[in-house]
Design a protein around this motif. Structure first.
Motif, PDB file in Angstrom:
ATOM      1  N   LYS A  81       0.843  -1.191   0.000  1.00 34.57           N
ATOM      2  CA  LYS A  81       0.000   0.000   0.000  1.00 34.57           C
ATOM      3  C   LYS A  81       0.879   1.242   0.000  1.00 34.57           C
ATOM      4  O   LYS A  81       2.012   1.233   0.502  1.00 34.57           O
ATOM      5  CB  LYS A  81      -0.909  -0.003   1.223  1.00 34.57           C
ATOM      6  N   LEU A  82       0.386   2.301  -0.571  1.00 37.40           N
ATOM      7  CA  LEU A  82       1.074   3.583  -0.574  1.00 37.40           C
ATOM      8  C   LEU A  82       0.620   4.388   0.638  1.00 37.40           C
ATOM      9  O   LEU A  82      -0.575   4.469   0.928  1.00 37.40           O
ATOM     10  CB  LEU A  82       0.790   4.334  -1.872  1.00 37.40           C
ATOM     11  N   VAL A  83       1.574   4.979   1.354  1.00 38.46           N
ATOM     12  CA  VAL A  83       1.285   5.832   2.502  1.00 38.46           C
ATOM     13  C   VAL A  83       1.770   7.236   2.167  1.00 38.46           C
ATOM     14  O   VAL A  83       2.952   7.437   1.851  1.00 38.46           O
ATOM     15  CB  VAL A  83       1.981   5.332   3.772  1.00 38.46           C
ATOM     16  N   ALA A  84       0.868   8.218   2.192  1.00 36.09           N
ATOM     17  CA  ALA A  84       1.210   9.605   1.872  1.00 36.09           C
ATOM     18  C   ALA A  84       0.811  10.511   3.022  1.00 36.09           C
ATOM     19  O   ALA A  84      -0.228  10.302   3.660  1.00 36.09           O
ATOM     20  CB  ALA A  84       0.512  10.041   0.591  1.00 36.09           C
ATOM     21  N   VAL A  85       1.627  11.530   3.283  1.00 39.40           N
ATOM     22  CA  VAL A  85       1.372  12.484   4.371  1.00 39.40           C
ATOM     23  C   VAL A  85       1.549  13.895   3.827  1.00 39.40           C
ATOM     24  O   VAL A  85       2.535  14.190   3.149  1.00 39.40           O
ATOM     25  CB  VAL A  85       2.336  12.262   5.553  1.00 39.40           C
ATOM     26  N   THR A  86       0.595  14.787   4.106  1.00 38.44           N
ATOM     27  CA  THR A  86       0.745  16.201   3.808  1.00 38.44           C
ATOM     28  C   THR A  86       1.136  16.912   5.094  1.00 38.44           C
ATOM     29  O   THR A  86       0.547  16.668   6.150  1.00 38.44           O
ATOM     30  CB  THR A  86      -0.553  16.798   3.238  1.00 38.44           C
ATOM     31  N   HIS A  87       2.136  17.813   5.015  1.00 38.45           N
ATOM     32  CA  HIS A  87       2.723  18.362   6.245  1.00 38.45           C
ATOM     33  C   HIS A  87       3.473  19.651   5.959  1.00 38.45           C
ATOM     34  O   HIS A  87       3.569  20.091   4.798  1.00 38.45           O
ATOM     35  CB  HIS A  87       3.669  17.317   6.865  1.00 38.45           C
ATOM     36  N   ASN A  88       4.064  20.231   7.016  1.00 38.91           N
ATOM     37  CA  ASN A  88       4.960  21.370   6.864  1.00 38.91           C
ATOM     38  C   ASN A  88       6.390  20.932   7.178  1.00 38.91           C
ATOM     39  O   ASN A  88       6.650  19.737   7.340  1.00 38.91           O
ATOM     40  CB  ASN A  88       4.510  22.555   7.742  1.00 38.91           C
ATOM     41  N   ASP A  89       7.301  21.918   7.296  1.00 39.83           N
ATOM     42  CA  ASP A  89       8.714  21.547   7.443  1.00 39.83           C
ATOM     43  C   ASP A  89       9.095  21.107   8.854  1.00 39.83           C
ATOM     44  O   ASP A  89      10.263  20.834   9.114  1.00 39.83           O
ATOM     45  CB  ASP A  89       9.615  22.701   6.985  1.00 39.83           C
ATOM     46  N   GLN A  90       8.125  21.013   9.741  1.00 41.11           N
ATOM     47  CA  GLN A  90       8.403  20.522  11.091  1.00 41.11           C
ATOM     48  C   GLN A  90       8.255  19.004  11.201  1.00 41.11           C
ATOM     49  O   GLN A  90       8.383  18.453  12.296  1.00 41.11           O
ATOM     50  CB  GLN A  90       7.456  21.200  12.094  1.00 41.11           C
ATOM     51  N   TYR A  91       8.004  18.356  10.083  1.00 46.60           N
ATOM     52  CA  TYR A  91       7.783  16.897  10.099  1.00 46.60           C
ATOM     53  C   TYR A  91       8.555  16.270   8.950  1.00 46.60           C
ATOM     54  O   TYR A  91       8.695  16.857   7.874  1.00 46.60           O
ATOM     55  CB  TYR A  91       6.288  16.599   9.948  1.00 46.60           C
ATOM     56  N   ARG A  92       9.067  15.053   9.169  1.00 47.59           N
ATOM     57  CA  ARG A  92       9.739  14.269   8.131  1.00 47.59           C
ATOM     58  C   ARG A  92       9.238  12.831   8.218  1.00 47.59           C
ATOM     59  O   ARG A  92       9.362  12.193   9.269  1.00 47.59           O
ATOM     60  CB  ARG A  92      11.242  14.277   8.345  1.00 47.59           C
ATOM     61  N   LEU A  93       8.657  12.334   7.134  1.00 46.49           N
ATOM     62  CA  LEU A  93       8.265  10.927   7.090  1.00 46.49           C
ATOM     63  C   LEU A  93       9.504  10.056   7.009  1.00 46.49           C
ATOM     64  O   LEU A  93       9.629   9.053   7.708  1.00 46.49           O
ATOM     65  CB  LEU A  93       7.345  10.676   5.895  1.00 46.49           C
ATOM     66  N   TRP A  94      10.431  10.435   6.126  1.00 44.44           N
ATOM     67  CA  TRP A  94      11.731   9.771   5.999  1.00 44.44           C
ATOM     68  C   TRP A  94      12.681  10.755   5.351  1.00 44.44           C
ATOM     69  O   TRP A  94      12.260  11.743   4.765  1.00 44.44           O
ATOM     70  CB  TRP A  94      11.628   8.480   5.185  1.00 44.44           C
TER      71      TRP A  94
END
Length: 341
Positions: A81-94
């Protein structure tokens, strides 16, 4: 008398013009809080209102393009499955060059999203994450999955991951893609995806058994020559770079989705999608080392012969270099002649 004292106290405690100064400070504070959020590339997103995108993930993992050790069964080549996150520069998925989080490790090794979801929810409480989206997996190396995304000016970055199945800890993904340029949302984005190693498992091949990397290493991109080991499933020394393993296509929509919540979805693919044409990657034959020489067969030093053999490790494909001779013979020497009966 009391009014006179009050006036004297107020003039001593609060200097003239203090009310105007306080109003200026409050105005500056309000404007600073309302200013556009700074995103990863140092620019501000001043777009008016949110933007809706359709995201299409296309797997291009074919046996023609990646013939080496291509998984055909138990399990065959496929995508999680694809996992996508919308965020600002205070977060990093990887992040390439950084250590994997527990969530990234569990997803890259096992395809489990529990820790990733937990981390995104915690970041959402801190206003760093806006939404998380998922699509269903793809049961083959070639195929599509898609979903609709909604991005807001305060969270204009997109990150995503898809696990390569089977693999030790390999994935493809996007890290903090900014879909807002100044005051404008991008209309369309297309780019290629290449494999990454999460740095938590030391396997070389798609079907390697679990072999934890201790201590863990940083996330690195897998290339045609790195890791520089013939056993590596993506090792193609004749290629300057690997062909795209997958692609992402993002297209801005004219409307916002009716239902804006996190759910697994696969939409009808857009009309622009065409049948894929895969380039054929040449795969050279690989053989083992020679065996030891056998004993002499025939008269010693008078026409007797000894033999040695090797076997095929990897058959050639797509006009790759053919296999060399698998058997070799040489004349006997006295010390390896068979004893006379």
């Amino acid at each position: 008398m009391l009014s006179t004292v009050a006036k004297m106290m107020s003039s001593e405690i609060f200097p003239p013009g203090w009310l105007q100064h306080l109003l200026v400070v409050l105005l500056k504070l309000t404007l600073s809080c309302a200013s556009p959020v700074k995103v990863a590339n140092g620019t501000a997103c001043t777009a008016r209102g949110p933007a809706s995108y359709i995201l299409v993930f296309t797997g291009r993992w074919s046996p023609q393009t990646f013939p080496k050790q291509y998984p055909l069964f138990r399990p065959p080549a496929q995508w999680s499955k694809l996992v996508a996150v919308t965020h600002n520069d205070q977060y990093r998925l990887w992040q390439e060059g950084a250590l994997s989080s527990p969530g990234v490790q569990h997803f890259a090794e096992l395809g489990v999203t529990m820790e990733l979801v937990k981390g995104a929810k915690e970041a959402r409480k801190m206003k760093a994450v806006s939404s998380m989206y998922r699509t269903a997996g793809i049961p083959s190396g070639i195929g599509h999955s898609s979903t609709e995304l909604v991005l807001h000016p305060r969270s204009p970055l997109l990150s995503l991951m898809v696990k390569v199945i089977p693999s030790p800890d390999w994935f493809v993904g996007v890290d903090s893609l900014n879909l807002c340029e100044g005051g404008q949302w991008k209309q369309e984005v297309t780019f290629d995806l290449h494999p990454f190693d999460a740095g938590t498992d030391s396997g070389f091949t798609f079907s390697s058994p679990n072999f934890p990397t201790t201590p863990p290493e940083n996330i690195t991109m897998i290339t045609s020559q790195k890791p520089n080991h013939p056993a590596n499933s993506f090792y193609y020394p004749r290629l300057p770079e690997l062909p795209p393993l997958a692609t992402i296509w993002l297209k801005r929509q004219t409307r916002l989705p009716v239902r804006q919540h996190n759910h697994v979805s696969n939409h009808i693919l857009p009309h622009h999608t065409k049948p894929q044409k895969f380039t054929e990657t040449p795969l050279d034959c690989e053989v083992s080392l020679w065996s030891s020489w056998g004993l002499c067969i025939g008269p010693c030093s008078r026409g007797g012969l000894r033999h040695r053999t090797r076997y095929i490790l990897l058959k050639p494909a797509n006009s790759g270099s053919p296999c060399p001779e698998l058997e070799e013979q040489a004349e006997c020497t006295p010390h390896n002649c068979l004893a006379q009966q």
